[in-house]
Design a protein around this motif. Structure first.
Motif, PDB file in Angstrom:
ATOM      1  N   TRP A 157      -6.089   1.799   2.018  1.00 27.32           N
ATOM      2  CA  TRP A 157      -5.870   0.635   1.347  1.00 27.32           C
ATOM      3  C   TRP A 157      -5.466  -0.722   1.831  1.00 27.32           C
ATOM      4  O   TRP A 157      -6.030  -1.746   1.552  1.00 27.32           O
ATOM      5  N   SER A 158      -4.465  -0.465   2.799  1.00 26.72           N
ATOM      6  CA  SER A 158      -3.935  -1.808   3.453  1.00 26.72           C
ATOM      7  C   SER A 158      -5.205  -2.128   4.234  1.00 26.72           C
ATOM      8  O   SER A 158      -5.247  -3.222   4.382  1.00 26.72           O
ATOM      9  N   ALA A 204      -7.575  -4.022   2.063  1.00 33.22           N
ATOM     10  CA  ALA A 204      -6.884  -5.375   1.622  1.00 33.22           C
ATOM     11  C   ALA A 204      -7.027  -6.217   2.734  1.00 33.22           C
ATOM     12  O   ALA A 204      -7.229  -7.685   2.320  1.00 33.22           O
ATOM     13  N   ARG A 231      -4.041   7.455   2.544  1.00 28.82           N
ATOM     14  CA  ARG A 231      -4.674   6.593   1.504  1.00 28.82           C
ATOM     15  C   ARG A 231      -3.889   5.404   1.481  1.00 28.82           C
ATOM     16  O   ARG A 231      -4.697   4.130   1.260  1.00 28.82           O
ATOM     17  N   GLY A 235       0.928  -1.297   0.114  1.00 30.14           N
ATOM     18  CA  GLY A 235      -0.066   0.036  -0.236  1.00 30.14           C
ATOM     19  C   GLY A 235       0.738   1.120   0.040  1.00 30.14           C
ATOM     20  O   GLY A 235       0.676   2.138  -0.697  1.00 30.14           O
TER      21      GLY A 235
END
Length: 80
Positions: A25-26, A29, A21, A10
């Motif tokens: 995102w991490s 996921a 961000r 990420g």
């Protein structure tokens, strides 16, 4: 393994936009990876446990953030 790798990568995917961000995102996921593990284990039982090989990749970024927060909140405040 692809979802786990995306969770780990990420910060490298969004280097100029800051870590907000990348962390979002991490987290996304990791949540997708957890759902995939549960689905694989429910559908395939013991054969679905191979999905756990992605555990180090999926949880690398959240684990490092916890370590960073703990290091910065200690009495010595040894923030990097």
């Amino acid at each position: 393994m692809l979802v786990a790798a995306l969770g780990c990568l990420g910060p490298f995917m969004f280097p100029r936009e800051g870590y907000d961000r990348a962390l979002a995102w991490s987290r996304l996921a990791v949540l997708v990876w957890i759902v995939l593990v549960f689905v694989a284990v429910i559908i395939y039982r013991k054969r679905g446990l191979w999905v756990l090989l992605g555990l180090p990749l999926a949880f690398y970024q959240p684990f490092m953030m916890v370590i960073l927060v703990l290091a910065c909140s200690g009495p010595n405040a040894s923030c990097p």
